[in-house]
Motif scaffolding. Structure first.
Motif, PDB file in Angstrom:
ATOM      1  N   GLU A 123      -5.514   3.856   3.916  1.00 22.19           N
ATOM      2  CA  GLU A 123      -5.989   2.987   2.857  1.00 22.19           C
ATOM      3  C   GLU A 123      -7.377   3.469   2.440  1.00 22.19           C
ATOM      4  O   GLU A 123      -8.145   3.959   3.256  1.00 22.19           O
ATOM      5  CB  GLU A 123      -6.037   1.534   3.339  1.00 22.19           C
ATOM      6  N   THR A 178       6.726   2.242   9.093  1.00 23.09           N
ATOM      7  CA  THR A 178       6.517   2.755  10.454  1.00 23.09           C
ATOM      8  C   THR A 178       7.418   1.980  11.415  1.00 23.09           C
ATOM      9  O   THR A 178       7.321   0.744  11.498  1.00 23.09           O
ATOM     10  CB  THR A 178       5.046   2.575  10.854  1.00 23.09           C
ATOM     11  N   THR A 228       6.372  -3.958   8.788  1.00 17.40           N
ATOM     12  CA  THR A 228       6.959  -3.982  10.143  1.00 17.40           C
ATOM     13  C   THR A 228       5.911  -4.596  11.081  1.00 17.40           C
ATOM     14  O   THR A 228       5.319  -3.892  11.911  1.00 17.40           O
ATOM     15  CB  THR A 228       7.330  -2.560  10.627  1.00 17.40           C
ATOM     16  N   ASP A 244       9.900  -5.411  -5.620  1.00 16.14           N
ATOM     17  CA  ASP A 244       9.312  -6.178  -4.520  1.00 16.14           C
ATOM     18  C   ASP A 244       9.831  -7.615  -4.621  1.00 16.14           C
ATOM     19  O   ASP A 244      10.083  -8.112  -5.716  1.00 16.14           O
ATOM     20  CB  ASP A 244       7.779  -6.159  -4.621  1.00 16.14           C
ATOM     21  N   LYS A 266      -1.507  -2.580  15.387  1.00 18.26           N
ATOM     22  CA  LYS A 266      -0.067  -2.894  15.421  1.00 18.26           C
ATOM     23  C   LYS A 266       0.742  -1.737  16.013  1.00 18.26           C
ATOM     24  O   LYS A 266       1.629  -1.951  16.852  1.00 18.26           O
ATOM     25  CB  LYS A 266       0.404  -3.185  13.985  1.00 18.26           C
ATOM     26  N   TYR A 290       0.828  -1.208   0.000  1.00 19.54           N
ATOM     27  CA  TYR A 290       0.000   0.000   0.000  1.00 19.54           C
ATOM     28  C   TYR A 290       0.860   1.255   0.000  1.00 19.54           C
ATOM     29  O   TYR A 290       0.626   2.199  -0.745  1.00 19.54           O
ATOM     30  CB  TYR A 290      -0.923   0.002   1.223  1.00 19.54           C
ATOM     31  N   VAL A 291       1.883   1.254   0.860  1.00 16.38           N
ATOM     32  CA  VAL A 291       2.690   2.470   1.009  1.00 16.38           C
ATOM     33  C   VAL A 291       3.702   2.611  -0.126  1.00 16.38           C
ATOM     34  O   VAL A 291       3.819   3.682  -0.735  1.00 16.38           O
ATOM     35  CB  VAL A 291       3.402   2.459   2.380  1.00 16.38           C
TER      36      VAL A 291
HETATM   37  N1  LIG Z   1      -0.956   0.421   4.923  1.00 15.80           N
HETATM   38  C1  LIG Z   1      -0.985   1.673   5.314  1.00 15.80           C
HETATM   39  O1  LIG Z   1      -2.003   2.332   5.208  1.00 15.80           O
HETATM   40  C2  LIG Z   1       0.238   2.319   5.905  1.00 15.80           C
HETATM   41  C3  LIG Z   1       0.278   3.704   6.058  1.00 15.80           C
HETATM   42  C4  LIG Z   1       1.414   4.300   6.612  1.00 15.80           C
HETATM   43  C5  LIG Z   1       2.492   3.520   6.997  1.00 15.80           C
HETATM   44  N2  LIG Z   1       2.427   2.165   6.840  1.00 15.80           N
HETATM   45  C6  LIG Z   1       3.619   1.391   7.197  1.00 15.80           C
HETATM   46  O2  LIG Z   1       4.343   1.139   5.978  1.00 15.80           O
HETATM   47  C7  LIG Z   1       4.951  -0.154   6.010  1.00 15.80           C
HETATM   48  C8  LIG Z   1       4.465  -0.992   4.854  1.00 15.80           C
HETATM   49  O3  LIG Z   1       3.074  -1.165   4.983  1.00 15.80           O
HETATM   50  P1  LIG Z   1       2.178  -1.740   3.787  1.00 15.80           P
HETATM   51  O4  LIG Z   1       0.783  -1.736   4.263  1.00 15.80           O
HETATM   52  O5  LIG Z   1       2.519  -1.050   2.513  1.00 15.80           O
HETATM   53  O6  LIG Z   1       2.733  -3.246   3.735  1.00 15.80           O
HETATM   54  P2  LIG Z   1       2.435  -4.390   2.679  1.00 15.80           P
HETATM   55  O7  LIG Z   1       2.489  -5.656   3.411  1.00 15.80           O
HETATM   56  O8  LIG Z   1       1.222  -4.040   1.871  1.00 15.80           O
HETATM   57  O9  LIG Z   1       3.690  -4.296   1.673  1.00 15.80           O
HETATM   58  C9  LIG Z   1       5.010  -4.610   2.037  1.00 15.80           C
HETATM   59  C10 LIG Z   1       5.702  -5.152   0.792  1.00 15.80           C
HETATM   60  O10 LIG Z   1       7.087  -5.289   1.055  1.00 15.80           O
HETATM   61  C11 LIG Z   1       7.564  -6.433   0.329  1.00 15.80           C
HETATM   62  N3  LIG Z   1       8.871  -6.822   0.873  1.00 15.80           N
HETATM   63  C12 LIG Z   1       9.163  -7.391   2.076  1.00 15.80           C
HETATM   64  N4  LIG Z   1      10.505  -7.558   2.197  1.00 15.80           N
HETATM   65  C13 LIG Z   1      11.065  -7.079   1.060  1.00 15.80           C
HETATM   66  C14 LIG Z   1      12.409  -6.951   0.587  1.00 15.80           C
HETATM   67  N5  LIG Z   1      13.457  -7.344   1.322  1.00 15.80           N
HETATM   68  N6  LIG Z   1      12.617  -6.419  -0.637  1.00 15.80           N
HETATM   69  C15 LIG Z   1      11.574  -6.034  -1.402  1.00 15.80           C
HETATM   70  N7  LIG Z   1      10.290  -6.110  -1.002  1.00 15.80           N
HETATM   71  C16 LIG Z   1      10.030  -6.616   0.210  1.00 15.80           C
HETATM   72  C17 LIG Z   1       6.441  -7.447   0.528  1.00 15.80           C
HETATM   73  O11 LIG Z   1       6.505  -8.464  -0.452  1.00 15.80           O
HETATM   74  C18 LIG Z   1       5.201  -6.544   0.384  1.00 15.80           C
HETATM   75  O12 LIG Z   1       4.741  -6.490  -0.964  1.00 15.80           O
HETATM   76  C19 LIG Z   1       4.622  -0.715   7.407  1.00 15.80           C
HETATM   77  O13 LIG Z   1       5.656  -0.368   8.277  1.00 15.80           O
HETATM   78  C20 LIG Z   1       3.349   0.023   7.789  1.00 15.80           C
HETATM   79  O14 LIG Z   1       3.179   0.102   9.183  1.00 15.80           O
HETATM   80  C21 LIG Z   1       1.345   1.544   6.295  1.00 15.80           C
END
Ligand SMILES: NC(=O)c1ccc[n+]([C@@H]2O[C@H](COP(=O)([O-])OP(=O)(O)OC[C@H]3O[C@@H](n4cnc5c(N)ncnc54)[C@H](O)[C@@H]3O)[C@@H](O)[C@H]2O)c1
Ligand SMILES: O=c1ccn([C@@H]2O[C@H](COP(=O)(O)OP(=O)(O)O[C@H]3O[C@H](CO)[C@@H](O)[C@H](O)[C@H]3O)[C@@H](O)[C@H]2O)c(=O)[nH]1
Length: 452
Positions: A154, A121, A86, A30, A266, A10-11
């Motif tokens: 989201e 985060t 995370t 990714d 979380k 998402y981020v």
């Molecule tokens: N979802 C939200 O609305 C949101 C908003 C702000 C902050 N965050 C924070 O942002 C971070 C990511 O959240 P998200 O919801 O996007 O997670 P997500 O699970 O949707 O995406 C994470 C991606 O990282 C990939 N990944 C993992 N290890 C990797 C590596 N070594 N190399 C390349 N790709 C790798 C995974 O395959 C996955 O596609 C978290 O820390 C979350 O707390 C999320």
């Protein structure tokens, strides 16, 4: 600017697409090949309104690329964003291992001078830890690690990214802060968003404290709702009255089934764990987490009592996503609420406009339906659990005709009680108009409606 994005969830995806639209040259990578394959075909791997169109617009500018090889993504990038997950450890602290692995993988590939931007985060002190990992590989001097927390939601990710309330840059390295200011320059020029340049520790703390505070607003109004319900008040009006105080504001005062999603639960746990680890327990947040977890199952017991449901009763659940406009079910109230219904021996039929494929993996023995009316067919009670706009537009007469029973629980307070009662159903909201008084009131209204 030449930018790499590591982790396209998402981020990461939103950041990549938006930075490309702002005129930067972006390469996204990714580890998930299925995800990369979809992205390369121009298909977002997640449901996020406007994402596919934004990807198309960025592709037309030829500024957004999806790259399977990490080295090809990172090579030559002036800023490398880390946006991997995370998740929570069993003690509530964050699992930094995905970020640590990503830091190790990019370390030998960085061109001097690169700013590694931690978009994920993280708890306070994490950026220093990641800096050390990269330093162990390549020594000091030709890179810096900066915290740049993301505040998007989201369901409105692109709009939130493009119209931020603030941009937080956490680094004491001037080259890194200059890079990030330059990167966000076009966004700041368009929106006038304030930019706070501070230490990495402050930036990390801002993100967790902000989420804990927002979650506390929701936890607070949910408790007020329960009190309203007993004491004969209506939380929707009470929240309006509270929110008119400019010091409080109206946002995040919607009572409901408890907050869910991949962030608030979380991040509240991580903030509480940080407090314990530092010998400064965050007692408000500890209590909040406990109350929010309890709420999701307590509501399942409450409906059994209010609708007088017996073992074998059929309950239709409308909405399993943790909020509207997403297919995400991570820590959704539905994941606790539905099993709590099943534990009481109820049969669950459910419908969600987007989240059924993801939810089906988590929720066995649910009868998934093609729309709300099919879900309501033969149901003793209907429960609205997610605030999808479609549910505000339901044909209540049609819904009522399909049901066996006549009780509707609106756990998002999105319907007009009078409209529900007029269709022959008994309405229960969350903290609305005082119970059991309102039950009598709406049953009476129903009788009047029927008589007319
Ligand atoms: N979802 C939200 O609305 C949101 C908003 C702000 C902050 N965050 C924070 O942002 C971070 C990511 O959240 P998200 O919801 O996007 O997670 P997500 O699970 O949707 O995406 C994470 C991606 O990282 C990939 N990944 C993992 N290890 C990797 C590596 N070594 N190399 C390349 N790709 C790798 C995974 O395959 C996955 O596609 C978290 O820390 C979350 O707390 C999320
Ligand atoms: O008044 C409200 C507002 C929200 N919620 C619930 O709270 C949860 C979180 O909602 P929301 O904040 O809209 O969604 P997220 O996408 O999880 O976004 C939050 O978490 C992100 C990840 O950290 C942050 O970037 C955002 O700023 C922060 O709002 C959901 O279950 C909502 O239904 C309520 O119950 N009542």
């Amino acid at each position: 600017m030449d930018v790499a994005i590591i982790g396209t969830g998402y981020v990461g995806l939103t950041t990549g697409v938006c930075l490309a639209l702002l005129g930067h040259e972006v390469r996204c990578h990714d580890v998930d090949p299925g995800r990369m394959d979809k992205l390369a075909r121009g298909r977002p791997p997640i449901y996020e309104p406007g994402m596919e169109q934004a990807m198309r617009a960025a592709a037309r500018k030829r500024s957004l690329h999806f790259v399977s090889e990490l080295a090809d993504a990172v090579r030559g990038a002036k800023a490398v964003f880390l946006s991997v997950g995370t998740p929570s450890l069993p003690d509530g602290d964050i699992d930094l291992s995905y970020l640590e692995a990503a830091a190790r993988q990019i370390a030998p590939l960085l061109a001097p001078f690169t700013t590694v931007v931690v978009k994920s985060t993280v708890t306070v002190g994490s950026c220093r830890r990641l800096e050390q990992i990269i330093r162990d590989v390549r020594g000091a001097g030709d890179f810096a690690v900066a915290a740049n927390p993301e505040f998007l939601r989201e369901g409105s990710a692109i709009d939130d990214f493009m119209h931020p309330d603030r941009i937080i840059i956490g680094s004491d390295d001037e080259r890194a802060t200059t890079t990030l200011k330059e990167l966000y320059g076009p966004l700041v020029a368009r929106t006038d968003a304030p930019v706070l340049v501070t230490s990495a520790e402050n930036a990390e703390m801002v993100k967790h404290a902000a989420n804990a505070f927002l979650a506390m607003k929701i936890g607070f109004i949910n408790e007020v709702a329960d009190l309203c319900e007993r004491a004969g008040a209506d939380v929707t009006t009470v929240a309006k009255g509270i929110g008119l105080d400019q010091r409080i504001g109206p946002a995040f005062l919607q009572a409901g089934p408890g907050f869910g999603g991949s962030c608030f639960p979380k991040d509240a746990r991580a903030f509480a764990a940080t407090g314990r680890r530092n010998g400064v327990p965050q007692s408000l947040v500890e209590t909040l987490i406990e109350g929010n977890d309890r709420r999701k199952t307590a509501l399942a017991r409450r409906i059994a009592f209010k609708a007088n449901l017996r073992k074998g009763a059929v309950v239709a659940v409308l909405g399993v996503a943790f909020k509207a406009a997403t297919d995400d079910v991570r820590e959704s109230p539905a994941l606790a609420f539905i099993p709590a219904l099943q534990d009481q021996g109820f049969v669950v039929r459910a419908f969600d406009p987007q989240a059924m494929p993801t939810a089906a993996k988590e929720l066995p023995d649910v009868n998934w339906c093609s729309d709300a009316y099919e879900a309501a067919t033969g149901a003793d009670a209907v429960v609205i659990l997610t605030d999808w706009k479609n549910f505000t537009e339901l044909d209540l007469g049609r819904l009522s005709e399909r049901m066996k029973g006549s009780t509707l629980f609106d756990f998002r307070n999105i319907l007009q009680p009078e409209a529900v009662a007029a269709c022959g159903m008994t309405y229960f909201g969350v903290g609305r108009a005082g119970l059991p008084g309102d039950k009598r009131q709406y049953v009476e209204k129903r009788a009047v409606a029927a008589a007319n």
